[in-house]
Design a protein around this motif. Structure first.
Motif, PDB file in Angstrom:
ATOM      1  N   UNK A  98      23.800  18.996   9.165  1.00 48.58           N
ATOM      2  CA  UNK A  98      25.085  19.323   9.228  1.00 48.58           C
ATOM      3  C   UNK A  98      26.119  19.535   8.292  1.00 48.58           C
ATOM      4  N   UNK A  99      25.364  19.562   6.936  1.00 42.61           N
ATOM      5  CA  UNK A  99      26.217  19.443   5.793  1.00 42.61           C
ATOM      6  C   UNK A  99      26.597  18.287   5.240  1.00 42.61           C
ATOM      7  N   UNK A 100      26.555  17.294   5.651  1.00 42.58           N
ATOM      8  CA  UNK A 100      27.047  16.115   5.201  1.00 42.58           C
ATOM      9  C   UNK A 100      25.991  15.400   3.962  1.00 42.58           C
ATOM     10  N   UNK A 101      26.300  14.799   3.145  1.00 40.04           N
ATOM     11  CA  UNK A 101      25.385  14.258   1.857  1.00 40.04           C
ATOM     12  C   UNK A 101      24.529  13.148   2.689  1.00 40.04           C
ATOM     13  N   UNK A 102      23.416  13.114   2.208  1.00 34.67           N
ATOM     14  CA  UNK A 102      22.338  11.868   2.499  1.00 34.67           C
ATOM     15  C   UNK A 102      22.577  10.866   1.829  1.00 34.67           C
ATOM     16  N   UNK A 103      22.206   9.720   2.490  1.00 38.71           N
ATOM     17  CA  UNK A 103      22.425   8.385   1.973  1.00 38.71           C
ATOM     18  C   UNK A 103      21.105   8.019   1.066  1.00 38.71           C
ATOM     19  N   UNK A 104      21.185   7.337   0.049  1.00 35.15           N
ATOM     20  CA  UNK A 104      20.164   6.985  -0.647  1.00 35.15           C
ATOM     21  C   UNK A 104      18.723   6.550   0.052  1.00 35.15           C
ATOM     22  N   UNK A 105      17.892   7.297  -0.192  1.00 34.69           N
ATOM     23  CA  UNK A 105      16.334   7.092   0.407  1.00 34.69           C
ATOM     24  C   UNK A 105      16.080   8.212   1.395  1.00 34.69           C
ATOM     25  N   UNK A 106      17.177   8.913   1.944  1.00 33.97           N
ATOM     26  CA  UNK A 106      17.052  10.052   2.735  1.00 33.97           C
ATOM     27  C   UNK A 106      16.591  11.225   2.145  1.00 33.97           C
ATOM     28  N   UNK A 107      16.029  12.128   2.996  1.00 37.09           N
ATOM     29  CA  UNK A 107      15.722  13.405   2.571  1.00 37.09           C
ATOM     30  C   UNK A 107      16.817  14.453   3.071  1.00 37.09           C
ATOM     31  N   UNK A 108      17.106  15.412   2.205  1.00 33.87           N
ATOM     32  CA  UNK A 108      18.148  16.396   2.535  1.00 33.87           C
ATOM     33  C   UNK A 108      17.355  17.626   2.922  1.00 33.87           C
ATOM     34  N   UNK A 109      17.899  18.681   3.616  1.00 32.50           N
ATOM     35  CA  UNK A 109      17.305  19.840   3.960  1.00 32.50           C
ATOM     36  C   UNK A 109      17.903  21.087   3.231  1.00 32.50           C
ATOM     37  N   UNK A 110      19.005  20.904   2.342  1.00 32.41           N
ATOM     38  CA  UNK A 110      19.567  21.721   1.495  1.00 32.41           C
ATOM     39  C   UNK A 110      20.179  21.177   0.409  1.00 32.41           C
ATOM     40  N   UNK A 111      20.159  21.743  -0.975  1.00 31.12           N
ATOM     41  CA  UNK A 111      20.560  21.053  -2.079  1.00 31.12           C
ATOM     42  C   UNK A 111      21.844  22.089  -2.615  1.00 31.12           C
ATOM     43  N   UNK A 112      22.674  21.229  -3.059  1.00 33.91           N
ATOM     44  CA  UNK A 112      23.864  21.957  -3.420  1.00 33.91           C
ATOM     45  C   UNK A 112      24.479  21.636  -4.702  1.00 33.91           C
ATOM     46  N   UNK A 113      25.602  21.903  -5.294  1.00 35.32           N
ATOM     47  CA  UNK A 113      26.185  21.199  -6.354  1.00 35.32           C
ATOM     48  C   UNK A 113      27.607  20.821  -5.750  1.00 35.32           C
ATOM     49  N   UNK A 114      28.264  19.811  -6.465  1.00 37.21           N
ATOM     50  CA  UNK A 114      29.429  19.065  -5.863  1.00 37.21           C
ATOM     51  C   UNK A 114      30.627  19.079  -6.949  1.00 37.21           C
ATOM     52  N   UNK A 115      31.823  19.250  -6.851  1.00 40.68           N
ATOM     53  CA  UNK A 115      32.677  19.169  -7.783  1.00 40.68           C
ATOM     54  C   UNK A 115      32.982  17.710  -8.114  1.00 40.68           C
ATOM     55  N   UNK A 116      32.935  17.515  -9.412  1.00 36.63           N
ATOM     56  CA  UNK A 116      33.371  15.967  -9.758  1.00 36.63           C
ATOM     57  C   UNK A 116      34.766  15.791  -9.777  1.00 36.63           C
ATOM     58  N   UNK A 117      35.220  14.451  -9.449  1.00 30.69           N
ATOM     59  CA  UNK A 117      36.634  14.237  -9.045  1.00 30.69           C
ATOM     60  C   UNK A 117      36.999  12.979 -10.240  1.00 30.69           C
ATOM     61  N   UNK A 118      35.883  12.438 -10.779  1.00 29.70           N
ATOM     62  CA  UNK A 118      36.075  11.436 -11.968  1.00 29.70           C
ATOM     63  C   UNK A 118      35.386  11.583 -13.118  1.00 29.70           C
ATOM     64  N   UNK A 119      35.781  11.278 -14.074  1.00 35.85           N
ATOM     65  CA  UNK A 119      34.917  11.171 -15.312  1.00 35.85           C
ATOM     66  C   UNK A 119      33.573  10.678 -15.303  1.00 35.85           C
ATOM     67  N   UNK A 120      33.492   9.609 -14.328  1.00 35.15           N
ATOM     68  CA  UNK A 120      32.226   9.043 -14.306  1.00 35.15           C
ATOM     69  C   UNK A 120      31.271   9.788 -13.629  1.00 35.15           C
ATOM     70  N   UNK A 121      31.715  10.743 -12.844  1.00 34.19           N
ATOM     71  CA  UNK A 121      30.943  11.737 -11.990  1.00 34.19           C
ATOM     72  C   UNK A 121      30.360  12.914 -13.170  1.00 34.19           C
ATOM     73  N   UNK A 122      31.026  12.858 -14.204  1.00 34.35           N
ATOM     74  CA  UNK A 122      30.558  13.906 -15.143  1.00 34.35           C
ATOM     75  C   UNK A 122      31.855  14.800 -15.791  1.00 34.35           C
ATOM     76  N   UNK A 123      32.703  14.414 -15.469  1.00 35.66           N
ATOM     77  CA  UNK A 123      34.170  14.973 -15.770  1.00 35.66           C
ATOM     78  C   UNK A 123      34.889  15.652 -14.700  1.00 35.66           C
ATOM     79  N   UNK A 124      36.050  15.415 -14.354  1.00 33.91           N
ATOM     80  CA  UNK A 124      36.796  16.062 -13.550  1.00 33.91           C
ATOM     81  C   UNK A 124      37.094  17.317 -13.460  1.00 33.91           C
ATOM     82  N   UNK A 125      36.644  18.077 -12.548  1.00 31.50           N
ATOM     83  CA  UNK A 125      36.817  19.693 -12.295  1.00 31.50           C
ATOM     84  C   UNK A 125      35.600  20.259 -12.583  1.00 31.50           C
ATOM     85  N   UNK A 126      34.596  19.533 -13.449  1.00 30.03           N
ATOM     86  CA  UNK A 126      33.293  20.003 -13.466  1.00 30.03           C
ATOM     87  C   UNK A 126      32.396  19.819 -12.360  1.00 30.03           C
TER      88      UNK A 126
END
Length: 190
Positions: free
Chosen positions: A26-54
């Protein structure tokens, strides 16, 4: 209008490969330990996530392993002939943007070629060697000091398991995961 492109690494800016964010049907992110059916990239909103905007980059080594192992690389012609294949696949960028003079190589693995192979000890040895070859950019870039790949063949149940371990110079385990090369873990668990 002139646009200048400056490689960030030349300015001392650390860049990380983006994480694969696994999603449910359904397009929602999986929880830890779950398997997903599709991989994608996500935009970071904080520095801790890899840099805002990246892009989100909290697990760069795990993402790099998945991209290197599960991206279809164009194999040498003799491997195609051996398995009676004609489509060389591979990422199109590897056909025109590989700077071998600076140590670059085409990225990805030849695992897809082996999907129809009859499992045997010899195929297991080839899968081990292929995992090490595909992950070798991590050695050359200094991200890891040692790569271990062990493929266990279960001929009775027609299954193969590939254990991948990446280690630091002091022997610390940086990454360890078991894959079913035919290809269970590709469904989503990093």
């Amino acid at each position: 209008m002139q646009i200048d492109i400056t490689p960030l690494a030349d300015l001392g800016v650390a860049t990380l490969p983006p994480d694969i964010v696994w999603l449910r049907a359904d397009g929602t992110p999986v929880a830890p330990g779950e398997y997903g059916v599709r991989g994608d990239f996500a935009v970071a909103s904080t520095q801790a996530q890899g840099g805002a905007g990246g892009l989100v980059a909290r697990m760069p080594l795990a993402s790099a392993v998945h991209l290197l192992l599960w991206t279809d690389a164009a194999p040498p012609p003799e491997l195609l002939r051996r398995f009676g294949l004609r489509d060389a696949r591979g990422w199109p960028g590897d056909g025109f943007d590989v700077d071998t003079a600076n140590g670059e190589q085409a990225l990805g693995s030849y695992f897809w070629v082996y999907r129809r192979a009859e499992l045997s000890v010899q195929i297991g040895l080839e899968l081990q060697a292929e995992a090490k070859r595909a992950l070798s950019p991590l050695l050359r870039q200094g991200a890891v000091a040692r790569i271990v790949a062990v493929c266990t063949i279960d001929e009775v149940h027609d299954r193969a398991a590939l254990d991948v371990g990446l280690y630091a110079r002091d022997g610390t385990t940086l990454y360890a995961k078991r894959f079913d090369p035919l290809w269970d873990l590709v469904r989503g668990g990093l």
